[in-house]
Motif scaffolding. Structure first.
Motif, mmCIF file in Angstrom:
data_model
loop_
_atom_site.group_PDB
_atom_site.id
_atom_site.type_symbol
_atom_site.label_atom_id
_atom_site.label_comp_id
_atom_site.label_asym_id
_atom_site.label_seq_id
_atom_site.Cartn_x
_atom_site.Cartn_y
_atom_site.Cartn_z
ATOM 1 N N LEU A 63 0.829 -1.211 0.000
ATOM 2 C CA LEU A 63 0.000 0.000 0.000
ATOM 3 C C LEU A 63 0.864 1.262 0.000
ATOM 4 C CD1 LEU A 63 -2.837 -0.960 2.491
ATOM 5 C CD2 LEU A 63 -3.006 -0.657 0.020
ATOM 6 N N ALA A 64 1.986 1.245 0.729
ATOM 7 C CA ALA A 64 2.883 2.404 0.757
ATOM 8 C C ALA A 64 3.508 2.639 -0.615
ATOM 9 C CB ALA A 64 3.963 2.200 1.812
ATOM 10 N N VAL A 65 3.877 1.566 -1.312
ATOM 11 C CA VAL A 65 4.458 1.702 -2.654
ATOM 12 C C VAL A 65 3.420 2.264 -3.620
ATOM 13 C CG1 VAL A 65 5.355 0.401 -4.626
ATOM 14 C CG2 VAL A 65 6.233 -0.036 -2.336
ATOM 15 N N LEU A 66 2.205 1.752 -3.552
ATOM 16 C CA LEU A 66 1.145 2.275 -4.422
ATOM 17 C C LEU A 66 0.852 3.743 -4.112
ATOM 18 C CD1 LEU A 66 -1.314 -0.753 -4.538
ATOM 19 C CD2 LEU A 66 0.229 0.059 -6.329
ATOM 20 N N GLY A 67 0.845 4.104 -2.832
ATOM 21 C CA GLY A 67 0.651 5.500 -2.451
ATOM 22 C C GLY A 67 1.783 6.382 -2.965
ATOM 23 N N GLY A 68 3.001 5.869 -2.925
ATOM 24 C CA GLY A 68 4.139 6.610 -3.456
ATOM 25 C C GLY A 68 4.041 6.814 -4.950
ATOM 26 N N LEU A 69 3.572 5.777 -5.653
ATOM 27 C CA LEU A 69 3.391 5.896 -7.103
ATOM 28 C C LEU A 69 2.340 6.955 -7.444
ATOM 29 C CD1 LEU A 69 3.474 2.145 -8.184
ATOM 30 C CD2 LEU A 69 5.280 3.854 -8.446
ATOM 31 N N VAL A 70 1.249 6.947 -6.715
ATOM 32 C CA VAL A 70 0.199 7.944 -6.941
ATOM 33 C C VAL A 70 0.731 9.344 -6.625
ATOM 34 C CG1 VAL A 70 -2.046 8.765 -6.099
ATOM 35 C CG2 VAL A 70 -1.703 6.341 -6.601
ATOM 36 N N ALA A 71 1.501 9.469 -5.544
ATOM 37 C CA ALA A 71 2.062 10.780 -5.188
ATOM 38 C C ALA A 71 3.024 11.273 -6.271
ATOM 39 C CB ALA A 71 2.779 10.691 -3.845
ATOM 40 N N CYS A 72 3.799 10.360 -6.859
ATOM 41 C CA CYS A 72 4.711 10.750 -7.947
ATOM 42 C C CYS A 72 3.920 11.285 -9.142
ATOM 43 C CB CYS A 72 5.570 9.567 -8.377
ATOM 44 S SG CYS A 72 6.914 9.205 -7.247
ATOM 45 N N LEU A 73 2.820 10.636 -9.445
ATOM 46 C CA LEU A 73 2.007 11.088 -10.576
ATOM 47 C C LEU A 73 1.337 12.428 -10.284
ATOM 48 C CD1 LEU A 73 0.376 7.707 -11.634
ATOM 49 C CD2 LEU A 73 2.214 8.952 -12.788
ATOM 50 N N VAL A 74 0.829 12.597 -9.060
ATOM 51 C CA VAL A 74 0.127 13.836 -8.699
ATOM 52 C C VAL A 74 1.090 15.017 -8.700
ATOM 53 C CG1 VAL A 74 -1.044 15.027 -6.795
ATOM 54 C CG2 VAL A 74 -1.715 12.708 -7.413
ATOM 55 N N PHE A 75 2.284 14.836 -8.130
ATOM 56 C CA PHE A 75 3.237 15.940 -8.008
ATOM 57 C C PHE A 75 4.237 15.993 -9.162
ATOM 58 C CE2 PHE A 75 1.842 15.293 -3.613
ATOM 59 C CZ PHE A 75 1.381 16.575 -3.351
ATOM 60 N N ARG A 76 4.022 15.171 -10.176
ATOM 61 C CA ARG A 76 4.841 15.156 -11.392
ATOM 62 C C ARG A 76 6.326 14.965 -11.106
ATOM 63 N NH1 ARG A 76 1.668 19.412 -15.231
ATOM 64 N NH2 ARG A 76 -0.360 18.684 -14.604
ATOM 65 N N VAL A 77 6.606 13.959 -10.274
ATOM 66 C CA VAL A 77 7.977 13.587 -9.951
ATOM 67 C C VAL A 77 8.332 12.380 -10.798
ATOM 68 C CG1 VAL A 77 9.479 12.725 -8.110
ATOM 69 C CG2 VAL A 77 7.770 14.453 -7.605
ATOM 70 N N SER A 78 9.558 12.321 -11.277
ATOM 71 C CA SER A 78 10.002 11.195 -12.085
ATOM 72 C C SER A 78 9.914 9.906 -11.270
ATOM 73 C CB SER A 78 11.443 11.421 -12.541
ATOM 74 O OG SER A 78 11.958 10.237 -13.104
ATOM 75 N N LEU A 79 9.172 8.945 -11.773
ATOM 76 C CA LEU A 79 9.001 7.669 -11.088
ATOM 77 C C LEU A 79 10.328 6.928 -10.977
ATOM 78 C CD1 LEU A 79 7.047 5.641 -9.858
ATOM 79 C CD2 LEU A 79 6.698 4.720 -12.134
ATOM 80 N N VAL A 80 11.109 6.918 -12.045
ATOM 81 C CA VAL A 80 12.401 6.235 -12.040
ATOM 82 C C VAL A 80 13.349 6.911 -11.051
ATOM 83 C CG1 VAL A 80 14.402 5.629 -13.446
ATOM 84 C CG2 VAL A 80 12.109 5.438 -14.396
ATOM 85 N N GLY A 81 13.348 8.238 -11.012
ATOM 86 C CA GLY A 81 14.196 8.966 -10.073
ATOM 87 C C GLY A 81 13.816 8.694 -8.629
ATOM 88 N N ALA A 82 12.516 8.622 -8.353
ATOM 89 C CA ALA A 82 12.057 8.332 -6.993
ATOM 90 C C ALA A 82 12.455 6.919 -6.578
ATOM 91 C CB ALA A 82 10.545 8.504 -6.905
ATOM 92 N N LEU A 83 12.305 5.949 -7.476
ATOM 93 C CA LEU A 83 12.708 4.570 -7.169
ATOM 94 C C LEU A 83 14.218 4.472 -6.980
ATOM 95 C CD1 LEU A 83 10.375 2.555 -9.547
ATOM 96 C CD2 LEU A 83 10.242 2.727 -7.065
ATOM 97 N N ARG A 84 14.980 5.187 -7.797
ATOM 98 C CA ARG A 84 16.432 5.184 -7.672
ATOM 99 C C ARG A 84 16.855 5.782 -6.328
ATOM 100 N NH1 ARG A 84 18.415 8.556 -11.858
ATOM 101 N NH2 ARG A 84 17.757 6.911 -13.272
ATOM 102 N N GLY A 85 16.232 6.878 -5.937
ATOM 103 C CA GLY A 85 16.548 7.502 -4.650
ATOM 104 C C GLY A 85 16.206 6.612 -3.471
ATOM 105 N N THR A 86 15.073 5.922 -3.543
ATOM 106 C CA THR A 86 14.686 4.998 -2.484
ATOM 107 C C THR A 86 15.672 3.842 -2.393
ATOM 108 O OG1 THR A 86 12.365 5.573 -2.829
ATOM 109 C CG2 THR A 86 12.811 3.540 -1.630
ATOM 110 N N GLY A 87 16.078 3.324 -3.540
ATOM 111 C CA GLY A 87 17.061 2.232 -3.549
ATOM 112 C C GLY A 87 18.383 2.662 -2.966
ATOM 113 N N ARG A 88 18.835 3.860 -3.283
ATOM 114 C CA ARG A 88 20.096 4.358 -2.729
ATOM 115 C C ARG A 88 19.999 4.559 -1.225
ATOM 116 N NH1 ARG A 88 22.539 8.730 -7.027
ATOM 117 N NH2 ARG A 88 22.849 7.235 -8.706
#
Length: 86
Positions: free
Chosen positions: A37-62
């Motif tokens: 649910l947290a991952v899905l919420g993060g994906l929705v937040a990326c779409l709403v705030f127009r943040v790069s999905l790949v960049g957000a996943l890369r930052g989380t992984g780092r």
């Protein structure tokens, strides 16, 4: 490499000390529905705030990659908490 063990050590106001060892993998398995649910919420937040999905996943992984070896110490008055990620 993901963290394997989190050690929480704290001192109570009366001076007694406690140490807790929390294995990360079993906790992730138990909390996996909430993690989904947290991952899905993060994906929705990326779409709403127009943040790069790949960049957000890369930052989380780092961030997760950098956690092993991290140490947090908090002390207030006679109470102290130490969190160590291995």
């Amino acid at each position: 490499m993901i963290p394997q063990l989190v050690t929480v050590r704290y001192r109570r106001p009366d001076g007694r000390r406690r140490r807790l060892y929390v294995p990360v993998l079993p906790v992730l398995v138990v909390l996996s529905p909430l993690l989904l649910l947290a991952v899905l919420g993060g994906l929705v937040a990326c779409l709403v705030f127009r943040v790069s999905l790949v960049g957000a996943l890369r930052g989380t992984g780092r961030l997760l990659w950098a956690l092993p070896g991290t140490r947090f110490e908090i002390a207030q008055g006679r109470t102290a908490v130490l969190v160590r990620v291995r």
